[in-house]
Design a protein around this motif. Structure first.
Motif, PDB file in Angstrom:
ATOM      1  N   TYR A   4      31.133  55.930  46.107  1.00 29.12           N
ATOM      2  CA  TYR A   4      32.292  55.873  46.978  1.00 29.12           C
ATOM      3  C   TYR A   4      33.489  56.374  46.182  1.00 29.12           C
ATOM      4  CZ  TYR A   4      30.170  52.893  50.594  1.00 29.12           C
ATOM      5  OH  TYR A   4      29.410  52.382  51.608  1.00 29.12           O
ATOM      6  N   ILE A   5      34.314  57.186  46.803  1.00 32.17           N
ATOM      7  CA  ILE A   5      35.590  57.557  46.191  1.00 32.17           C
ATOM      8  C   ILE A   5      36.712  57.212  47.175  1.00 32.17           C
ATOM      9  CG2 ILE A   5      34.552  59.359  44.789  1.00 32.17           C
ATOM     10  CD1 ILE A   5      36.904  60.533  47.437  1.00 32.17           C
ATOM     11  N   VAL A   6      37.812  56.735  46.625  1.00 34.54           N
ATOM     12  CA  VAL A   6      39.018  56.466  47.407  1.00 34.54           C
ATOM     13  C   VAL A   6      40.190  57.064  46.650  1.00 34.54           C
ATOM     14  CG1 VAL A   6      40.546  54.720  48.386  1.00 34.54           C
ATOM     15  CG2 VAL A   6      38.081  54.301  48.310  1.00 34.54           C
ATOM     16  N   SER A   7      41.003  57.850  47.352  1.00 35.60           N
ATOM     17  CA  SER A   7      42.217  58.396  46.744  1.00 35.60           C
ATOM     18  C   SER A   7      43.395  58.069  47.652  1.00 35.60           C
ATOM     19  CB  SER A   7      42.104  59.912  46.548  1.00 35.60           C
ATOM     20  OG  SER A   7      43.157  60.390  45.740  1.00 35.60           O
ATOM     21  N   VAL A   8      44.423  57.460  47.086  1.00 40.34           N
ATOM     22  CA  VAL A   8      45.557  56.933  47.858  1.00 40.34           C
ATOM     23  C   VAL A   8      46.769  57.852  47.726  1.00 40.34           C
ATOM     24  CG1 VAL A   8      47.082  54.947  48.184  1.00 40.34           C
ATOM     25  CG2 VAL A   8      44.702  54.588  47.482  1.00 40.34           C
ATOM     26  N   PHE A   9      47.497  58.004  48.843  1.00 39.43           N
ATOM     27  CA  PHE A   9      48.649  58.903  48.893  1.00 39.43           C
ATOM     28  C   PHE A   9      49.821  58.216  49.586  1.00 39.43           C
ATOM     29  CE2 PHE A   9      44.834  61.390  48.664  1.00 39.43           C
ATOM     30  CZ  PHE A   9      45.140  62.391  47.763  1.00 39.43           C
ATOM     31  N   GLU A 103      35.897  45.087  40.741  1.00 38.11           N
ATOM     32  CA  GLU A 103      36.976  45.790  40.038  1.00 38.11           C
ATOM     33  C   GLU A 103      37.455  46.992  40.859  1.00 38.11           C
ATOM     34  OE1 GLU A 103      37.874  47.959  35.725  1.00 38.11           O
ATOM     35  OE2 GLU A 103      35.884  47.155  36.167  1.00 38.11           O
ATOM     36  N   PHE A 104      36.530  47.734  41.429  1.00 31.62           N
ATOM     37  CA  PHE A 104      36.867  48.863  42.287  1.00 31.62           C
ATOM     38  C   PHE A 104      37.695  48.395  43.481  1.00 31.62           C
ATOM     39  CE2 PHE A 104      35.495  51.137  46.184  1.00 31.62           C
ATOM     40  CZ  PHE A 104      35.987  52.407  45.926  1.00 31.62           C
ATOM     41  N   LEU A 105      37.254  47.331  44.142  1.00 34.89           N
ATOM     42  CA  LEU A 105      37.976  46.830  45.313  1.00 34.89           C
ATOM     43  C   LEU A 105      39.369  46.344  44.943  1.00 34.89           C
ATOM     44  CD1 LEU A 105      35.121  44.844  47.090  1.00 34.89           C
ATOM     45  CD2 LEU A 105      36.086  47.045  47.769  1.00 34.89           C
ATOM     46  N   ASP A 106      39.483  45.662  43.810  1.00 36.67           N
ATOM     47  CA  ASP A 106      40.788  45.174  43.382  1.00 36.67           C
ATOM     48  C   ASP A 106      41.747  46.327  43.092  1.00 36.67           C
ATOM     49  OD1 ASP A 106      39.906  42.597  43.618  1.00 36.67           O
ATOM     50  OD2 ASP A 106      39.473  42.334  41.485  1.00 36.67           O
ATOM     51  N   ASP A 107      41.248  47.356  42.410  1.00 37.63           N
ATOM     52  CA  ASP A 107      42.089  48.507  42.079  1.00 37.63           C
ATOM     53  C   ASP A 107      42.589  49.202  43.341  1.00 37.63           C
ATOM     54  OD1 ASP A 107      41.784  48.081  39.376  1.00 37.63           O
ATOM     55  OD2 ASP A 107      40.184  49.561  39.126  1.00 37.63           O
ATOM     56  N   VAL A 108      41.677  49.397  44.294  1.00 35.64           N
ATOM     57  CA  VAL A 108      42.059  50.074  45.533  1.00 35.64           C
ATOM     58  C   VAL A 108      43.022  49.211  46.340  1.00 35.64           C
ATOM     59  CG1 VAL A 108      41.221  50.959  47.736  1.00 35.64           C
ATOM     60  CG2 VAL A 108      39.954  51.454  45.648  1.00 35.64           C
ATOM     61  N   ALA A 109      42.748  47.893  46.416  1.00 40.04           N
ATOM     62  CA  ALA A 109      43.613  46.998  47.189  1.00 40.04           C
ATOM     63  C   ALA A 109      45.041  46.985  46.653  1.00 40.04           C
ATOM     64  CB  ALA A 109      43.026  45.588  47.179  1.00 40.04           C
ATOM     65  N   ARG A 144      36.546  55.274  41.858  1.00 38.67           N
ATOM     66  CA  ARG A 144      35.123  55.479  42.117  1.00 38.67           C
ATOM     67  C   ARG A 144      34.336  54.186  41.945  1.00 38.67           C
ATOM     68  NH1 ARG A 144      36.673  60.159  39.679  1.00 38.67           N
ATOM     69  NH2 ARG A 144      35.869  62.127  40.553  1.00 38.67           N
ATOM     70  N   SER A 145      33.252  54.106  42.703  1.00 37.02           N
ATOM     71  CA  SER A 145      32.288  53.019  42.507  1.00 37.02           C
ATOM     72  C   SER A 145      30.915  53.523  42.919  1.00 37.02           C
ATOM     73  CB  SER A 145      32.648  51.797  43.354  1.00 37.02           C
ATOM     74  OG  SER A 145      31.646  50.793  43.243  1.00 37.02           O
ATOM     75  N   TRP A 146      29.922  53.282  42.069  1.00 38.88           N
ATOM     76  CA  TRP A 146      28.556  53.546  42.482  1.00 38.88           C
ATOM     77  C   TRP A 146      28.235  52.669  43.668  1.00 38.88           C
ATOM     78  CZ3 TRP A 146      26.355  57.710  40.628  1.00 38.88           C
ATOM     79  CH2 TRP A 146      26.673  58.150  39.333  1.00 38.88           C
ATOM     80  N   ARG A 147      27.486  53.205  44.597  1.00 39.01           N
ATOM     81  CA  ARG A 147      27.102  52.438  45.787  1.00 39.01           C
ATOM     82  C   ARG A 147      25.698  51.891  45.609  1.00 39.01           C
ATOM     83  NH1 ARG A 147      24.165  53.424  50.510  1.00 39.01           N
ATOM     84  NH2 ARG A 147      24.801  52.091  52.232  1.00 39.01           N
ATOM     85  N   SER A 148      25.550  50.584  45.738  1.00 36.79           N
ATOM     86  CA  SER A 148      24.227  49.969  45.653  1.00 36.79           C
ATOM     87  C   SER A 148      24.034  49.075  46.867  1.00 36.79           C
ATOM     88  CB  SER A 148      24.091  49.142  44.365  1.00 36.79           C
ATOM     89  OG  SER A 148      25.081  48.139  44.315  1.00 36.79           O
ATOM     90  N   ASP A 149      22.908  49.233  47.521  1.00 35.15           N
ATOM     91  CA  ASP A 149      22.635  48.476  48.739  1.00 35.15           C
ATOM     92  C   ASP A 149      21.852  47.224  48.366  1.00 35.15           C
ATOM     93  OD1 ASP A 149      21.903  47.524  51.245  1.00 35.15           O
ATOM     94  OD2 ASP A 149      21.783  49.536  52.086  1.00 35.15           O
ATOM     95  N   ILE A 150      22.425  46.053  48.618  1.00 30.29           N
ATOM     96  CA  ILE A 150      21.786  44.799  48.219  1.00 30.29           C
ATOM     97  C   ILE A 150      21.265  43.997  49.410  1.00 30.29           C
ATOM     98  CG2 ILE A 150      23.154  44.608  46.126  1.00 30.29           C
ATOM     99  CD1 ILE A 150      24.938  42.597  47.573  1.00 30.29           C
ATOM    100  N   GLU A 151      21.494  44.512  50.626  1.00 29.94           N
ATOM    101  CA  GLU A 151      21.088  43.742  51.801  1.00 29.94           C
ATOM    102  C   GLU A 151      19.576  43.541  51.856  1.00 29.94           C
ATOM    103  OE1 GLU A 151      21.415  43.790  56.691  1.00 29.94           O
ATOM    104  OE2 GLU A 151      21.815  45.614  55.545  1.00 29.94           O
ATOM    105  N   ASP A 152      18.807  44.611  51.550  1.00 29.69           N
ATOM    106  CA  ASP A 152      17.354  44.475  51.634  1.00 29.69           C
ATOM    107  C   ASP A 152      16.825  43.488  50.592  1.00 29.69           C
ATOM    108  OD1 ASP A 152      18.349  46.492  49.992  1.00 29.69           O
ATOM    109  OD2 ASP A 152      16.461  47.578  49.914  1.00 29.69           O
ATOM    110  N   ALA A 153      17.443  43.474  49.409  1.00 34.14           N
ATOM    111  CA  ALA A 153      17.040  42.497  48.394  1.00 34.14           C
ATOM    112  C   ALA A 153      17.321  41.077  48.879  1.00 34.14           C
ATOM    113  CB  ALA A 153      17.774  42.760  47.086  1.00 34.14           C
TER     114      ALA A 153
END
Length: 265
Positions: A4-9, A103-109, A144-153
């Motif tokens: 995932y990438i997020v860029s803020v403007f 950490e990714f969510l905190d930075d973006v928030a 940036r954050s690597w995306r990992s799907d944990i729902e199936d686990a």
């Protein structure tokens, strides 16, 4: 594994220019964009997908991937740093589905404050410089954050835990009096409902994985056809890894669904 990438403007014009730049990088084969969105956070802190999204040159995967991340970004401030749970069940589901780190969510928030805009995408990239340079030229910083799907686990863990709970109930049943068995029957019936729900979840997740795998494979094939030799090799590896990951996860979920079905019997 995709990112995932997020860029803020600060300005709406800049975020659309960034969206077009991201699309150009995709078109020239420098990166692979699976899907993307342009967001705005209003003065009240509410995040919305902007109207006129057709101006952003993104292909999509039917909103399967970014919806959860957008839901988080529009959720209560501080959810990633220990906000009280209370009524945050929807946000917590999004956290589970998005598969990104705190950490990714905190930075973006912190960066996506009221009045600002963001371009959000799920991408494959061989290197970060091309995207970073484009976004920085327009006044944005890329997170940036690597995306990992944990729902199936989680589904697998829930089924395993439910099997242990059912085994304990059966043991208790064998030792119980007739009067106690009547009370235990309600618990057994509840367990059957739980297993049916888990079986349904596993089946739906397998179908979602299949749709995502097919859509991503198509995107990667398109990019492989126009990428330079170095990036082509990385994309081919990504495609092989994507297939292996899909087959492994789908097999585990099918087995979990089978176990849930056997427990129902």
């Amino acid at each position: 594994m995709s990112k995932y990438i997020v860029s803020v403007f600060d300005e709406e014009k800049a975020v659309y220019e960034a969206a077009r730049a991201l699309g150009q990088l995709h078109d020239e084969g420098s990166i692979a964009v699976y899907e993307g969105a342009v967001l705005a956070k209003d003065d009240s802190g509410k995040v919305r997908v902007l109207d006129g999204l057709e101006e952003a040159p993104f292909g999509t995967l039917g909103g399967m991937l970014l919806g959860s991340l957008i839901g988080i970004l529009g959720g209560p401030v501080g959810v990633a740093v220990g906000a009280a749970v209370g009524s945050l069940s929807g946000t917590l589901v999004d956290l589970n589905n998005a598969g990104v780190n705190d950490e990714f969510l905190d930075d973006v928030a912190k960066e996506l404050s009221p009045g600002k805009y963001a371009v959000v995408a799920e991408v494959e990239e061989g290197w970060t410089l091309a995207l970073d340079t484009k976004m920085e030229e327009l006044g944005g910083t890329v997170y940036r954050s690597w995306r990992s799907d944990i729902e199936d686990a989680q589904i697998n863990r829930d089924i395993e835990a439910s099997e242990r709970e059912l085994a304990e109930l059966k043991q208790e049943w064998r030792q119980a009096s007739d009067e106690s068995k009547a009370k235990l029957q309600a618990k057994v019936d509840a367990m059957k409902t739980k297993f049916k729900n888990l079986q349904d979840r596993a089946g739906k997740k397998v179908e979602t994985l299949k749709q995502e795998f097919e859509a991503k494979s198509k995107k990667l094939d398109e990019q492989i056809a126009k990428a330079d030799e170095d990036f082509k090799k990385k994309l081919e590896k990504s495609r092989a890894d994507l297939k292996a990951d899909y087959e492994q996860r789908a097999a585990k979920l099918k087995q979990a669904g089978k176990l849930a079905g056997e427990a129902l019997g």
